[in-house]
Design a protein around this motif. Sequence first.
Motif, PDB file in Angstrom:
ATOM      1  N   LEU A   1       0.850  -1.182   0.000  1.00  0.00           N
ATOM      2  CA  LEU A   1       0.000   0.000   0.000  1.00  0.00           C
ATOM      3  C   LEU A   1       0.893   1.243   0.000  1.00  0.00           C
ATOM      4  O   LEU A   1       2.117   1.142   0.092  1.00  0.00           O
ATOM      5  N   GLU A   2       0.288   2.408  -0.099  1.00  0.00           N
ATOM      6  CA  GLU A   2       1.039   3.637  -0.293  1.00  0.00           C
ATOM      7  C   GLU A   2       1.506   4.215   1.044  1.00  0.00           C
ATOM      8  O   GLU A   2       1.011   3.853   2.108  1.00  0.00           O
ATOM      9  N   THR A   3       2.432   5.145   0.975  1.00  0.00           N
ATOM     10  CA  THR A   3       2.781   5.920   2.169  1.00  0.00           C
ATOM     11  C   THR A   3       1.793   7.079   2.290  1.00  0.00           C
ATOM     12  O   THR A   3       1.121   7.450   1.306  1.00  0.00           O
ATOM     13  N   ALA A   4       1.752   7.658   3.486  1.00  0.00           N
ATOM     14  CA  ALA A   4       0.839   8.789   3.700  1.00  0.00           C
ATOM     15  C   ALA A   4       1.173   9.938   2.741  1.00  0.00           C
ATOM     16  O   ALA A   4       0.284  10.595   2.199  1.00  0.00           O
ATOM     17  N   LEU A   5       2.459  10.137   2.499  1.00  0.00           N
ATOM     18  CA  LEU A   5       2.829  11.270   1.643  1.00  0.00           C
ATOM     19  C   LEU A   5       2.578  10.986   0.160  1.00  0.00           C
ATOM     20  O   LEU A   5       2.285  11.902  -0.608  1.00  0.00           O
ATOM     21  N   GLU A   6       2.693   9.717  -0.204  1.00  0.00           N
ATOM     22  CA  GLU A   6       2.326   9.373  -1.587  1.00  0.00           C
ATOM     23  C   GLU A   6       0.851   9.695  -1.810  1.00  0.00           C
ATOM     24  O   GLU A   6       0.462  10.214  -2.865  1.00  0.00           O
ATOM     25  N   ILE A   7       0.030   9.373  -0.808  1.00  0.00           N
ATOM     26  CA  ILE A   7      -1.403   9.668  -0.941  1.00  0.00           C
ATOM     27  C   ILE A   7      -1.637  11.178  -0.972  1.00  0.00           C
ATOM     28  O   ILE A   7      -2.447  11.679  -1.751  1.00  0.00           O
ATOM     29  N   ARG A   8      -0.883  11.919  -0.144  1.00  0.00           N
ATOM     30  CA  ARG A   8      -1.068  13.378  -0.170  1.00  0.00           C
ATOM     31  C   ARG A   8      -0.700  13.937  -1.546  1.00  0.00           C
ATOM     32  O   ARG A   8      -1.359  14.815  -2.079  1.00  0.00           O
ATOM     33  N   ARG A   9       0.352  13.391  -2.110  1.00  0.00           N
ATOM     34  CA  ARG A   9       0.741  13.850  -3.444  1.00  0.00           C
ATOM     35  C   ARG A   9      -0.326  13.476  -4.486  1.00  0.00           C
ATOM     36  O   ARG A   9      -0.665  14.268  -5.369  1.00  0.00           O
ATOM     37  N   MET A  10      -0.874  12.269  -4.328  1.00  0.00           N
ATOM     38  CA  MET A  10      -1.922  11.867  -5.273  1.00  0.00           C
ATOM     39  C   MET A  10      -3.150  12.772  -5.148  1.00  0.00           C
ATOM     40  O   MET A  10      -3.791  13.098  -6.147  1.00  0.00           O
ATOM     41  N   ALA A  11      -3.451  13.168  -3.914  1.00  0.00           N
ATOM     42  CA  ALA A  11      -4.576  14.088  -3.705  1.00  0.00           C
ATOM     43  C   ALA A  11      -4.288  15.400  -4.437  1.00  0.00           C
ATOM     44  O   ALA A  11      -5.159  15.967  -5.117  1.00  0.00           O
ATOM     45  N   GLN A  12      -3.049  15.881  -4.315  1.00  0.00           N
ATOM     46  CA  GLN A  12      -2.674  17.126  -5.011  1.00  0.00           C
ATOM     47  C   GLN A  12      -2.758  16.952  -6.525  1.00  0.00           C
ATOM     48  O   GLN A  12      -3.097  17.883  -7.249  1.00  0.00           O
ATOM     49  N   ASP A  13      -2.449  15.763  -6.983  1.00  0.00           N
ATOM     50  CA  ASP A  13      -2.557  15.488  -8.423  1.00  0.00           C
ATOM     51  C   ASP A  13      -4.016  15.471  -8.889  1.00  0.00           C
ATOM     52  O   ASP A  13      -4.282  15.512 -10.085  1.00  0.00           O
ATOM     53  N   GLY A  14      -4.936  15.283  -7.949  1.00  0.00           N
ATOM     54  CA  GLY A  14      -6.350  15.241  -8.326  1.00  0.00           C
ATOM     55  C   GLY A  14      -6.986  13.865  -8.226  1.00  0.00           C
ATOM     56  O   GLY A  14      -8.109  13.668  -8.689  1.00  0.00           O
ATOM     57  N   CYS A  15      -6.273  12.916  -7.622  1.00  0.00           N
ATOM     58  CA  CYS A  15      -6.864  11.573  -7.484  1.00  0.00           C
ATOM     59  C   CYS A  15      -7.928  11.557  -6.383  1.00  0.00           C
ATOM     60  O   CYS A  15      -7.711  12.109  -5.304  1.00  0.00           O
ATOM     61  N   ASP A  16      -9.034  10.902  -6.674  1.00  0.00           N
ATOM     62  CA  ASP A  16     -10.094  10.751  -5.681  1.00  0.00           C
ATOM     63  C   ASP A  16     -10.029   9.391  -4.995  1.00  0.00           C
ATOM     64  O   ASP A  16     -10.429   9.252  -3.844  1.00  0.00           O
ATOM     65  N   VAL A  17      -9.591   8.385  -5.747  1.00  0.00           N
ATOM     66  CA  VAL A  17      -9.469   7.035  -5.199  1.00  0.00           C
ATOM     67  C   VAL A  17      -8.164   6.424  -5.693  1.00  0.00           C
ATOM     68  O   VAL A  17      -7.580   6.892  -6.678  1.00  0.00           O
TER      69      VAL A  17
ATOM     70  N   LYS B 128      -7.051   3.488  11.539  1.00  0.00           N
ATOM     71  CA  LYS B 128      -6.612   2.106  11.799  1.00  0.00           C
ATOM     72  C   LYS B 128      -5.559   1.717  10.774  1.00  0.00           C
ATOM     73  O   LYS B 128      -5.573   2.233   9.655  1.00  0.00           O
ATOM     74  N   PRO B 129      -4.665   0.791  11.155  1.00  0.00           N
ATOM     75  CA  PRO B 129      -3.730   0.290  10.146  1.00  0.00           C
ATOM     76  C   PRO B 129      -4.516  -0.398   9.019  1.00  0.00           C
ATOM     77  O   PRO B 129      -5.573  -0.989   9.277  1.00  0.00           O
ATOM     78  N   LEU B 130      -4.007  -0.298   7.815  1.00  0.00           N
ATOM     79  CA  LEU B 130      -4.716  -0.898   6.679  1.00  0.00           C
ATOM     80  C   LEU B 130      -4.433  -2.389   6.612  1.00  0.00           C
ATOM     81  O   LEU B 130      -3.330  -2.835   6.901  1.00  0.00           O
ATOM     82  N   SER B 131      -5.433  -3.148   6.247  1.00  0.00           N
ATOM     83  CA  SER B 131      -5.239  -4.588   6.102  1.00  0.00           C
ATOM     84  C   SER B 131      -6.202  -5.126   5.046  1.00  0.00           C
ATOM     85  O   SER B 131      -7.268  -4.543   4.795  1.00  0.00           O
ATOM     86  N   LEU B 132      -5.796  -6.238   4.458  1.00  0.00           N
ATOM     87  CA  LEU B 132      -6.631  -6.871   3.447  1.00  0.00           C
ATOM     88  C   LEU B 132      -7.954  -7.338   4.070  1.00  0.00           C
ATOM     89  O   LEU B 132      -9.008  -7.276   3.443  1.00  0.00           O
ATOM     90  N   GLU B 133      -7.874  -7.761   5.343  1.00  0.00           N
ATOM     91  CA  GLU B 133      -9.083  -8.251   6.024  1.00  0.00           C
ATOM     92  C   GLU B 133     -10.134  -7.142   6.099  1.00  0.00           C
ATOM     93  O   GLU B 133     -11.314  -7.346   5.849  1.00  0.00           O
ATOM     94  N   MET B 134      -9.630  -5.937   6.428  1.00  0.00           N
ATOM     95  CA  MET B 134     -10.536  -4.788   6.545  1.00  0.00           C
ATOM     96  C   MET B 134     -11.186  -4.490   5.183  1.00  0.00           C
ATOM     97  O   MET B 134     -12.383  -4.234   5.081  1.00  0.00           O
TER      98      MET B 134
END
Length: 252
Positions: free
Chosen positions: A169-185, A220-226
């Motif tokens: 899965l991604e790092t928190a900052l990768e997700i922040r960058r993706m948000a800045q890029d315009g990603c919704d999901v 919560k930590p991310l998991s496949l179960e969740m």
Amino acid sequence: MSSRRRIGIIGGTGVDELEDLEILRTHAPATPYGEISRPVQEGRWGEVEVFFLQRHGSPGAIPPHLINYRANLWALHSLGLEEIVAINAVGGIAEGMRPGRLVIPDQLIDYTWGREHTFDDGRSGALMHIDFTEPYHRELRRALIDAAVTAGIPHAASGTYGATQGPRLETALEIRRMAQDGCDVVGMTGMPEAALARELGLPYAAICMVVNPAAGLGDKPLSLEMMRATLQQEAGVVRRLLETLLATRYSG
Ligand code: HPA
């Protein structure tokens, strides 16, 4: 009502079988690209002929970066399908993209690398500079949205899908960058699937189910179960949407 009768459905994480599909036969066509993830199930869902392929190949679990997307798409095309609806589990990035949210994306950004991402092997002489301005088929997306409205299913009628390489899965900052890029999901299987479908001229659209807040956005930590648990809870929604789509677009 339309005369279209052969639809392909590509299932993702948590969608191993289509419960309502009365399976008549399976197909494992040979392809120039090797083996498909799992034999394609052909069956009837109501009046419609449906071809179902699980891209992760259950009961195994092919990870997103090792899925043979070219073989899968080639095989579906060779079976004479008219269009494809893909189902993807995703993490939610934008506000409102909480677990349980259904999204019909209209754009994507491809962050994947090293995948066999094209049928253009440079040998045919035909350059595959496909127009990918709108990566999802406009009219098929519209049909999905109309089906969601008809079925009374809350949904986001647009959104940008960020395709990451995985399997981590991604790092928190990768997700922040993706948000800045315009990603919704964010998901790992949307590409190159969408582009390969376009190269083959196959109308393709996706139904995304948010199964977790993306990295750094939940408590919560991310998991496949969740993710699987959310999918299990929401499976009925995806099923209802597909059922309505089949009844309105393909039957009659
Ligand atoms: N990131 C990437 N792919 C995913 C996620 C995620 O958070 N959730 C489901 N697929």
